[in-house]
Design an enzyme around this catalytic site. Structure first.
Site, PDB file in Angstrom:
ATOM      1  N   GLY A   9       0.837  -1.210   0.000  1.00 40.40           N
ATOM      2  CA  GLY A   9       0.000   0.000   0.000  1.00 40.40           C
ATOM      3  C   GLY A   9       0.864   1.249   0.000  1.00 40.40           C
ATOM      4  N   GLY A  12      -0.522   4.899  -1.053  1.00 35.48           N
ATOM      5  CA  GLY A  12      -1.578   5.572  -0.305  1.00 35.48           C
ATOM      6  C   GLY A  12      -1.062   6.751   0.501  1.00 35.48           C
ATOM      7  N   GLN A  13      -1.960   7.328   1.299  1.00 38.62           N
ATOM      8  CA  GLN A  13      -1.618   8.550   2.040  1.00 38.62           C
ATOM      9  C   GLN A  13      -0.444   8.308   3.004  1.00 38.62           C
ATOM     10  OE1 GLN A  13      -4.360   9.842   5.042  1.00 38.62           O
ATOM     11  NE2 GLN A  13      -3.658  11.951   5.020  1.00 38.62           N
ATOM     12  N   ASP A  35       2.235  -1.728  -4.398  1.00 33.23           N
ATOM     13  CA  ASP A  35       0.820  -1.344  -4.304  1.00 33.23           C
ATOM     14  C   ASP A  35       0.077  -2.101  -5.396  1.00 33.23           C
ATOM     15  OD1 ASP A  35      -0.483   1.507  -2.869  1.00 33.23           O
ATOM     16  OD2 ASP A  35      -1.714   0.342  -4.258  1.00 33.23           O
ATOM     17  N   ILE A  36      -1.241  -2.133  -5.279  1.00 35.35           N
ATOM     18  CA  ILE A  36      -2.047  -2.797  -6.312  1.00 35.35           C
ATOM     19  C   ILE A  36      -2.158  -1.911  -7.554  1.00 35.35           C
ATOM     20  CG2 ILE A  36      -4.311  -1.944  -5.536  1.00 35.35           C
ATOM     21  CD1 ILE A  36      -5.219  -4.974  -5.919  1.00 35.35           C
ATOM     22  N   ARG A  37      -1.847  -0.607  -7.374  1.00 33.79           N
ATOM     23  CA  ARG A  37      -1.891   0.318  -8.516  1.00 33.79           C
ATOM     24  C   ARG A  37      -0.625   1.172  -8.507  1.00 33.79           C
ATOM     25  NH1 ARG A  37      -3.240   5.299  -6.025  1.00 33.79           N
ATOM     26  NH2 ARG A  37      -3.770   4.841  -3.876  1.00 33.79           N
ATOM     27  N   ASP A  53      -0.724  -7.368  -5.120  1.00 35.25           N
ATOM     28  CA  ASP A  53      -2.001  -7.430  -4.415  1.00 35.25           C
ATOM     29  C   ASP A  53      -1.740  -8.107  -3.066  1.00 35.25           C
ATOM     30  OD1 ASP A  53      -4.472  -8.076  -3.403  1.00 35.25           O
ATOM     31  OD2 ASP A  53      -5.195  -9.096  -5.216  1.00 35.25           O
ATOM     32  N   TYR A 143     -15.167  -0.968   8.961  1.00 37.49           N
ATOM     33  CA  TYR A 143     -13.730  -0.698   9.095  1.00 37.49           C
ATOM     34  C   TYR A 143     -13.266  -0.928  10.544  1.00 37.49           C
ATOM     35  CZ  TYR A 143      -9.502   2.277   9.100  1.00 37.49           C
ATOM     36  OH  TYR A 143      -8.232   2.769   9.223  1.00 37.49           O
ATOM     37  N   LYS A 147     -10.585  -3.591  12.067  1.00 40.64           N
ATOM     38  CA  LYS A 147      -9.391  -3.187  12.818  1.00 40.64           C
ATOM     39  C   LYS A 147      -9.375  -3.820  14.205  1.00 40.64           C
ATOM     40  CE  LYS A 147      -7.119  -0.678   9.863  1.00 40.64           C
ATOM     41  NZ  LYS A 147      -5.828  -1.172   9.333  1.00 40.64           N
TER      42      LYS A 147
HETATM   43  N1  SER Z   1      -8.763   8.165   9.104  1.00 42.47           N
HETATM   44  C1  SER Z   1      -9.474   6.920   9.094  1.00 42.47           C
HETATM   45  C2  SER Z   1     -10.822   7.070   8.536  1.00 42.47           C
HETATM   46  O1  SER Z   1     -11.351   8.155   8.624  1.00 42.47           O
HETATM   47  C3  SER Z   1      -9.575   6.371  10.482  1.00 42.47           C
HETATM   48  O2  SER Z   1      -8.554   5.477  10.694  1.00 42.47           O
HETATM   49  O3  SER Z   1     -11.378   6.128   8.081  1.00 42.47           O
END
Ligand code: SER
Length: 313
Positions: A9, A12-13, A35-37, A53, A143, A147
């Site tokens: 990943g 990503g950010q 990353d996958i992309r 992936d 999510y 987690k």
């Molecule tokens: N920043 C994340 C979200 O907003 C939380 O881990 O999903």
């Protein structure tokens, strides 16, 4: 022995900045971004990059063997708002990538794992202010459920199989190099872009919604210092509470107005409001401070200055 690190990943950010930081510290060639992309050219050209992936065990195993990887940072995940739209895809991505990495560590193909958790592990029944390390969780989002489950599995793999897995519960992360995607705290990045481009922003959360937040430099420093710290001191193998600041949309707007006085904000809450309402407003991270000397450096004012200075429109 020189360690070789794989970042999953990496586009990503968080992954982008972690890749730059680890390459800066250890050298470009030993930090394998994947990353996958594809991501930005700068990231892909500054060192090895693999399209990968994280849910594909065999592909992952092959890359780990090829580069003789010793540490994996698993930053691939589907965030809170997107996960509500695609629950099964989110569960599959977030859990199977974690199992792949934990099982490779169990098989001793890698020595150490970083896996991020989130404030999303908490829920509406959690004490909202100064949320303790150990408390009621009961997350209400897809999510958050992934987690929280992930945390239990990390702890299990550590105690049963001796896997050296380390984790923090990131607050909302604010950064200017790469945009976040699909999260509930994304407003705290978008607002700076809109302040610079339009001098106005319509916020998808209510003005008094206070959430824990952190500037990316602090998040990267926390991640790297947790991974470098002596393992005996790392008592928590589920995930550490981590904090820097807490603010509301109204407070971030006021902080922006100190530099852009005619900046205007209005509020149009959407489904992300419910997610935000289920999360804590501030976090007690004294265990991270005690176990591995965590201290943040960025407050809201400092974050605002750096964001407004560095965003390129
Ligand atoms: N920043 C994340 C979200 O907003 C939380 O881990 O999903």
């Amino acid at each position: 022995m020189q360690k070789t690190i794989l970042i999953l990943g990496a586009c990503g950010q968080i992954g982008t900045e972690l890749t730059y930081a680890l390459r800066g510290k250890h050298g470009n060639d030993v930090i394998i971004a994947s990353d996958i992309r594809e991501g930005n050219d700068d990231l892909m050209n500054s060192g090895p990059f693999e399209l990968l992936d994280a849910t594909d065990y065999n592909a992952l195993e092959e890359i780990i063997a090829y580069y003789e990887i010793s540490e994996v940072y698993l930053m691939a995940a589907m965030l809170s708002a997107t996960a509500e739209k695609f629950p099964m895809r989110a569960w599959n991505l977030n859990m199977s990538s974690l199992f792949n990495v934990l099982n490779l560590a169990k098989e001793k193909q890698i020595d150490k794992v970083f896996w991020p958790s989130s404030i999303a592990v908490f829920g509406p029944n959690t004490p909202n202010v100064n949320t303790p390390q150990s408390t009621i969780m009961e997350p209400t989002t897809v999510y958050g459920i992934s987690k929280q489950s992930g945390e239990r599995w990390c702890s299990y793999y550590h105690s049963k199989f001796g896997v050296d897995v380390r984790s923090v519960r990131y607050p909302g992360l604010i950064s200017w190099k790469t945009m976040p995607g699909g999260g509930t705290t994304d407003y705290a990045v978008e607002i700076y872009h809109k302040a610079l481009s339009d001098k106005s922003y319509t916020c998808f959360l209510k003005e008094e919604t206070k959430l824990p937040m952190m500037f990316m430099d602090d998040a990267i420093r926390a991640t790297m210092s947790l991974m470098e710290h002596d393992g005996d001191a790392i008592e928590i193998r589920s995930s550490y509470n981590l904090a820097a600041m807490s603010f509301t949309p109204k407070e971030i707007a006021i902080s922006i107005q100190k530099t852009i006085p005619d900046f205007k904000i209005d509020y149009l809450p959407d489904s992300r409001q419910d997610i935000a309402d289920s999360w804590p407003s501030s976090i007690d991270d004294s265990k991270a401070q005690h176990d591995w000397n965590w201290q943040p450096e960025f407050d809201l004012e400092k974050t605002t200055q750096v964001m407004l200075k560095n965003i390129k429109l």
